[in-house]
Write a protein that holds these residues in place. Structure first.
Motif, PDB file in Angstrom:
ATOM      1  N   PRO A   1       0.816  -1.220   0.000  1.00  0.00           N
ATOM      2  CA  PRO A   1       0.000   0.000   0.000  1.00  0.00           C
ATOM      3  C   PRO A   1       0.851   1.273   0.000  1.00  0.00           C
ATOM      4  O   PRO A   1       0.459   2.280  -0.607  1.00  0.00           O
ATOM      5  N   PHE A   2       2.009   1.257   0.666  1.00  0.00           N
ATOM      6  CA  PHE A   2       2.894   2.407   0.650  1.00  0.00           C
ATOM      7  C   PHE A   2       3.334   2.712  -0.774  1.00  0.00           C
ATOM      8  O   PHE A   2       3.356   3.874  -1.210  1.00  0.00           O
ATOM      9  N   ALA A   3       3.679   1.662  -1.525  1.00  0.00           N
ATOM     10  CA  ALA A   3       4.070   1.860  -2.924  1.00  0.00           C
ATOM     11  C   ALA A   3       2.912   2.459  -3.726  1.00  0.00           C
ATOM     12  O   ALA A   3       3.115   3.332  -4.588  1.00  0.00           O
ATOM     13  N   ASP A   4       1.692   1.997  -3.463  1.00  0.00           N
ATOM     14  CA  ASP A   4       0.517   2.562  -4.150  1.00  0.00           C
ATOM     15  C   ASP A   4       0.398   4.057  -3.881  1.00  0.00           C
ATOM     16  O   ASP A   4       0.122   4.850  -4.795  1.00  0.00           O
ATOM     17  N   VAL A   5       0.596   4.438  -2.611  1.00  0.00           N
ATOM     18  CA  VAL A   5       0.471   5.855  -2.246  1.00  0.00           C
ATOM     19  C   VAL A   5       1.560   6.682  -2.933  1.00  0.00           C
ATOM     20  O   VAL A   5       1.308   7.803  -3.394  1.00  0.00           O
ATOM     21  N   VAL A   6       2.772   6.125  -3.027  1.00  0.00           N
ATOM     22  CA  VAL A   6       3.859   6.838  -3.704  1.00  0.00           C
ATOM     23  C   VAL A   6       3.516   7.051  -5.177  1.00  0.00           C
ATOM     24  O   VAL A   6       3.690   8.159  -5.716  1.00  0.00           O
ATOM     25  N   VAL A   7       3.026   6.010  -5.845  1.00  0.00           N
ATOM     26  CA  VAL A   7       2.668   6.129  -7.259  1.00  0.00           C
ATOM     27  C   VAL A   7       1.517   7.124  -7.433  1.00  0.00           C
ATOM     28  O   VAL A   7       1.541   7.984  -8.335  1.00  0.00           O
ATOM     29  N   ALA A   8       0.493   7.009  -6.573  1.00  0.00           N
ATOM     30  CA  ALA A   8      -0.645   7.929  -6.659  1.00  0.00           C
ATOM     31  C   ALA A   8      -0.192   9.372  -6.439  1.00  0.00           C
ATOM     32  O   ALA A   8      -0.667  10.299  -7.128  1.00  0.00           O
ATOM     33  N   THR A   9       0.724   9.574  -5.511  1.00  0.00           N
ATOM     34  CA  THR A   9       1.232  10.924  -5.247  1.00  0.00           C
ATOM     35  C   THR A   9       2.004  11.458  -6.446  1.00  0.00           C
ATOM     36  O   THR A   9       1.922  12.658  -6.765  1.00  0.00           O
ATOM     37  N   GLY A  10       2.742  10.586  -7.128  1.00  0.00           N
ATOM     38  CA  GLY A  10       3.449  11.005  -8.339  1.00  0.00           C
ATOM     39  C   GLY A  10       2.489  11.533  -9.394  1.00  0.00           C
ATOM     40  O   GLY A  10       2.729  12.585 -10.008  1.00  0.00           O
ATOM     41  N   PHE A  11       1.393  10.822  -9.597  1.00  0.00           N
ATOM     42  CA  PHE A  11       0.395  11.277 -10.572  1.00  0.00           C
ATOM     43  C   PHE A  11      -0.300  12.554 -10.094  1.00  0.00           C
ATOM     44  O   PHE A  11      -0.614  13.443 -10.903  1.00  0.00           O
ATOM     45  N   ALA A  12      -0.543  12.665  -8.777  1.00  0.00           N
ATOM     46  CA  ALA A  12      -1.188  13.869  -8.242  1.00  0.00           C
ATOM     47  C   ALA A  12      -0.310  15.091  -8.438  1.00  0.00           C
ATOM     48  O   ALA A  12      -0.792  16.173  -8.818  1.00  0.00           O
TER      49      ALA A  12
END
Length: 328
Positions: free
Chosen positions: A224-235
């Motif tokens: 889930p941490f990796a998901d948040v990092v990827v989502a933050t990159g797109f944000a």
């Protein structure tokens, strides 16, 4: 998704699927071969994790054992005591362990050294900081986020963009479970069903039970941490690059995936974090057993919530698919 350790009192598939269990099982018929087992001696693999003593079978399953019984098991394995001097319940338990593959005739007792523990505070601090950056980026572009349904053309073109990105984020998620696991044991990746019905790619981390509690929690939280990092990159890309609503949409989709896998009602990352943080080993198997037996308990209440969530999730997905394909 991780699938840490197998429930030994259930029919189980988090693999990793819950903590090992040493509760007495129904009495098995004692195999006559036990006489030679006691006479020739036997060995097993054992370890201690978070003040819990466990045995590991050659198939990679784990079973928690009571310290008092473990002392008697060691005496029997080393031939220091005669089997007839032990309680019949002890002999039956030894028979069960032998049948389940935890005892190896004619071999030595092997002790697994518990790896060094880790600190969770800096890791979860970074996790929280990343979530804060994501929330700030979404807040900055909130008017555009609210306008996404109107700005995006939902159809095949959008799917051709979103699907590869989503598959890539899933690969990153599983790699984030796999990589920290490799420091301690050899994980595997497979396809499975969460809650028995939801298709998912799962990193099997059964041997995480050899590791201290904080290590197990971090292995589960890393995806889930990796998901948040990827989502933050797109944000952040959505903030920097104007006029690209697809970036905001991807940020929301991947963030939603992180929230989904952290749901403790799924037999995935959130469940394993909850189990390890609270020490509620075999919560699901005990809960479904109590629910089946109509026994009032907190595990039974949890199991009931799992059933309700799964049914609602399946029904909603059927309705959505039917709507998309024009059935309703």
């Amino acid at each position: 998704m991780t699938e840490p350790v197998t429930d030994n009192d259930s029919d189980s598939s988090h693999d990793p699927s819950a903590g090992p269990d040493a509760e007495p099982s129904p009495d098995p018929d004692i195999d006559p071969s036990l006489e030679s087992l006691f006479r020739e001696g036997f060995g097993f693999t054992w370890g201690e994790t978070d003040e819990t003593t466990w045995l590991r079978s050659d198939e990679g399953d784990y079973k928690r054992v009571h310290p008092a019984f473990f002392g008697q098991l060691r005496d029997l394995a080393d031939g220091r005591t005669d089997p007839s001097t032990h309680d019949e319940r002890v002999r039956r338990t030894v028979a069960l362990l032998y049948e389940e593959g935890y005892l190896r005739p004619g071999e030595d007792v092997a002790h697994h050294e518990t790896p060094e523990d880790i600190r969770l505070a800096p890791r979860f601090g970074l996790f929280a900081a990343t979530v804060a950056v994501f929330a700030a980026a979404i807040t900055v572009r909130w008017p555009e986020i609210r306008a996404l349904p109107a700005d995006l053309e939902f159809g095949t073109g959008l799917a051709l963009v979103v699907l590869p990105v989503l598959l890539g984020s899933i690969a990153i998620h599983e790699a984030s479970h796999y990589v920290p696991s490799r420091r301690y044991f050899d994980p595997t990746i497979r396809f499975g069903l969460l809650n028995g019905v939801i298709p998912a790619i799962i990193t099997r981390t059964t041997d995480a039970w050899q590791c201290p509690r904080n290590v197990r929690i971090w292995i589960s939280a890393a995806g889930p941490f990796a998901d948040v990092v990827v989502a933050t990159g797109f944000a952040l890309a959505f903030v920097v690059v104007p006029g690209q609503p697809i970036l905001g949409f991807l940020a929301l989709v991947i963030a939603a995936r992180a929230v989904f896998v952290l749901n403790p009602l799924l037999e995935g990352d959130g469940y394993w974090i909850l189990v390890d943080a609270m020490g509620w080993h075999n919560l699901r198997s005990r809960g479904f057993r109590d629910l089946r037996d109509l026994t009032t308990s907190w595990p039974a209440a949890y199991a009931l919530l799992v059933v309700v969530f799964t049914v609602v999730f399946v029904v909603l997905n059927v309705v959505i698919l039917a709507t998309v394909f024009g059935v309703v």
